[in-house]
Design a protein around this motif. Structure first.
Motif, short mmCIF file in Angstrom:
data_model
loop_
_atom_site.label_atom_id
_atom_site.label_comp_id
_atom_site.label_asym_id
_atom_site.label_seq_id
_atom_site.Cartn_x
_atom_site.Cartn_y
_atom_site.Cartn_z
N VAL A 132 0.83 -1.19 0.00
CA VAL A 132 0.00 0.00 0.00
C VAL A 132 0.87 1.24 0.00
O VAL A 132 0.61 2.21 -0.69
N VAL A 133 1.97 1.22 0.77
CA VAL A 133 2.87 2.36 0.81
C VAL A 133 3.57 2.55 -0.51
O VAL A 133 3.70 3.64 -1.03
N VAL A 134 4.02 1.45 -1.10
CA VAL A 134 4.74 1.51 -2.37
C VAL A 134 3.92 2.17 -3.44
O VAL A 134 4.40 2.97 -4.23
N LEU A 135 2.63 1.89 -3.46
CA LEU A 135 1.79 2.40 -4.53
C LEU A 135 1.26 3.80 -4.25
O LEU A 135 0.56 4.37 -5.06
N ILE B 29 7.11 -6.93 -22.25
CA ILE B 29 5.71 -6.72 -21.85
C ILE B 29 5.66 -5.77 -20.65
O ILE B 29 6.24 -6.06 -19.59
N VAL B 30 4.96 -4.67 -20.82
CA VAL B 30 4.79 -3.69 -19.76
C VAL B 30 3.30 -3.57 -19.43
O VAL B 30 2.49 -3.30 -20.32
N ASP B 31 2.96 -3.81 -18.18
CA ASP B 31 1.57 -3.67 -17.73
C ASP B 31 1.49 -2.47 -16.80
O ASP B 31 2.28 -2.35 -15.84
N VAL B 32 0.53 -1.58 -17.07
CA VAL B 32 0.36 -0.37 -16.26
C VAL B 32 -1.11 -0.28 -15.84
O VAL B 32 -1.99 -0.11 -16.69
N TYR B 33 -1.36 -0.39 -14.55
CA TYR B 33 -2.71 -0.23 -14.01
C TYR B 33 -2.85 1.22 -13.54
O TYR B 33 -2.07 1.69 -12.70
N GLY C 262 -3.45 -0.58 -5.06
CA GLY C 262 -3.31 0.84 -5.33
C GLY C 262 -2.73 1.06 -6.70
O GLY C 262 -2.31 0.12 -7.37
N VAL C 263 -2.73 2.30 -7.12
CA VAL C 263 -2.22 2.65 -8.45
C VAL C 263 -1.26 3.83 -8.32
O VAL C 263 -1.37 4.62 -7.37
N PRO C 264 -0.31 3.96 -9.26
CA PRO C 264 -0.10 3.07 -10.40
C PRO C 264 0.59 1.78 -9.98
O PRO C 264 1.45 1.77 -9.10
N LEU C 265 0.21 0.71 -10.62
CA LEU C 265 0.90 -0.57 -10.48
C LEU C 265 1.56 -0.83 -11.83
O LEU C 265 0.87 -0.92 -12.85
N VAL C 266 2.88 -0.93 -11.84
CA VAL C 266 3.63 -1.03 -13.09
C VAL C 266 4.50 -2.28 -13.06
O VAL C 266 5.24 -2.50 -12.10
N LEU C 267 4.42 -3.07 -14.11
CA LEU C 267 5.15 -4.32 -14.22
C LEU C 267 5.88 -4.37 -15.54
O LEU C 267 5.35 -3.92 -16.56
N VAL C 268 7.09 -4.91 -15.52
CA VAL C 268 7.82 -5.17 -16.75
C VAL C 268 8.17 -6.65 -16.78
O VAL C 268 8.86 -7.15 -15.88
N PHE D 75 7.67 -2.79 -10.56
CA PHE D 75 8.47 -1.57 -10.39
C PHE D 75 8.09 -0.96 -9.05
O PHE D 75 6.96 -0.53 -8.85
N SER D 76 9.03 -0.90 -8.13
CA SER D 76 8.75 -0.40 -6.79
C SER D 76 9.44 0.92 -6.52
O SER D 76 9.54 1.36 -5.38
N GLY D 77 9.93 1.58 -7.57
CA GLY D 77 10.57 2.87 -7.39
C GLY D 77 9.59 4.01 -7.39
O GLY D 77 8.37 3.82 -7.43
N ASN D 78 10.12 5.23 -7.36
CA ASN D 78 9.31 6.43 -7.36
C ASN D 78 8.97 6.81 -8.79
O ASN D 78 9.85 7.19 -9.57
N GLY D 79 7.70 6.70 -9.14
CA GLY D 79 7.29 6.98 -10.51
C GLY D 79 7.47 8.41 -10.93
O GLY D 79 7.46 8.71 -12.11
N GLY D 80 7.64 9.33 -9.97
CA GLY D 80 7.84 10.72 -10.31
C GLY D 80 9.29 11.12 -10.44
O GLY D 80 9.60 12.27 -10.75
N GLN D 81 10.20 10.18 -10.21
CA GLN D 81 11.63 10.50 -10.29
C GLN D 81 12.13 10.25 -11.71
O GLN D 81 12.08 9.14 -12.21
N GLU D 82 12.63 11.28 -12.34
CA GLU D 82 13.09 11.18 -13.71
C GLU D 82 14.17 10.11 -13.84
O GLU D 82 15.14 10.08 -13.11
N GLY D 83 13.98 9.18 -14.75
CA GLY D 83 14.98 8.16 -15.03
C GLY D 83 14.86 6.90 -14.20
O GLY D 83 15.47 5.88 -14.55
N ALA D 84 14.09 6.92 -13.11
CA ALA D 84 14.01 5.74 -12.25
C ALA D 84 13.39 4.56 -12.98
O ALA D 84 13.89 3.43 -12.92
N PHE D 85 12.28 4.82 -13.66
CA PHE D 85 11.64 3.72 -14.37
C PHE D 85 12.47 3.28 -15.56
O PHE D 85 12.55 2.09 -15.86
#
Length: 236
Positions: free
Chosen positions: A20-23, A66-70, A208-214, A219-229
């Protein structure tokens, strides 16, 4: 849903509770409302344009990765992910290196003062992807650029339709049976939050969202951090 600092660094998932925290969303805020009744809707099955109704996603590209984005259209963290990684994923799909599967869900309906904004916006996105799959990436970007604040009534259906048409969707989307797309979104939301998720073994259900899978990896990083994903994506 309480406000969260945009600078919050998300930790790796180690337990269902930490997920829950991660998302970036609280368990209470993420609990979906009961699916709405759509008595006039038709059942959506098979494929239509860029949408696989049976599998539960909107597809961009046909590449091997394959990238899944919820995503929920009202989720501010989903907007952050789109702003930092959406263009890159669209380019990877266009270049034939990735298949990007967008799973539109509506877990934040309770934050639109009874208007079910998440379901409505996700339905319009799905209708646009079904009628004009080539415009999917631009439609997603446009919806997040115009994202309303949480705990507001959101945008009207007419405004949502204007946005997706301006982004390149076929004007025929205006004549789509949006009740059917809303019913499909609500059903997919109920399935994902109930679990199990067919796209990964790392997460039992959508918390929770976003849930991102490759390739099924979370992906458990910060989605707002440039370059992390991008770093995560390139490593797989």
């Amino acid at each position: 849903m309480p406000a969260h600092p945009l600078t919050r660094v998300l930790a790796r998932v180690v337990t269902a509770a930490s997920l829950v925290v991660v998302l970036g969303v609280g368990a209470t805020a993420c609990a979906p409302a009961s699916p709405s009744a759509h008595p006039t809707s038709r059942e959506l099955v098979g494929e239509e344009g860029g949408v696989s109704f049976d599998e539960g996603w909107i597809r961009m590209g046909t590449g091997p990765k394959i990238v899944d984005v919820y995503v929920d259209p009202m989720c501010p963290y989903c907007r952050m992910f789109e702003e930092t990684a959406g263009g890159m994923l669209a380019a990877e799909a266009e270049a034939g290196r990735a298949t990007v599967r967008i799973h539109p869900v509506a877990i934040l309906n309770r934050l639109s003062r009874g208007t079910e904004y998440s379901s409505r916006a996700a339905a319009v996105l799905t209708a646009a992807a079904a009628t004009t799959p080539s415009a999917t990436a631009d439609v997603i970007a446009a919806l997040f650029r115009n994202q309303p604040a949480e705990n507001t009534v959101g945008l009207t259906d007419d405004r949502l339709l204007d946005i997706v048409v301006e982004a390149g969707a076929d004007p025929a989307v205006r004549d789509s049976d949006l009740a059917s797309y809303r019913a499909w979104v609500d059903a997919q939301t109920a399935t994902a939050t109930r679990g199990p998720l067919p796209t990964t073994a790392d997460v039992p259900s959508l918390q929770g969202v976003p849930l991102v899978l490759v390739n099924g990896d979370l992906f458990s990083g910060n989605g707002g951090q440039e370059g992390a994903f991008r770093q995560f994506y390139d490593a797989l």
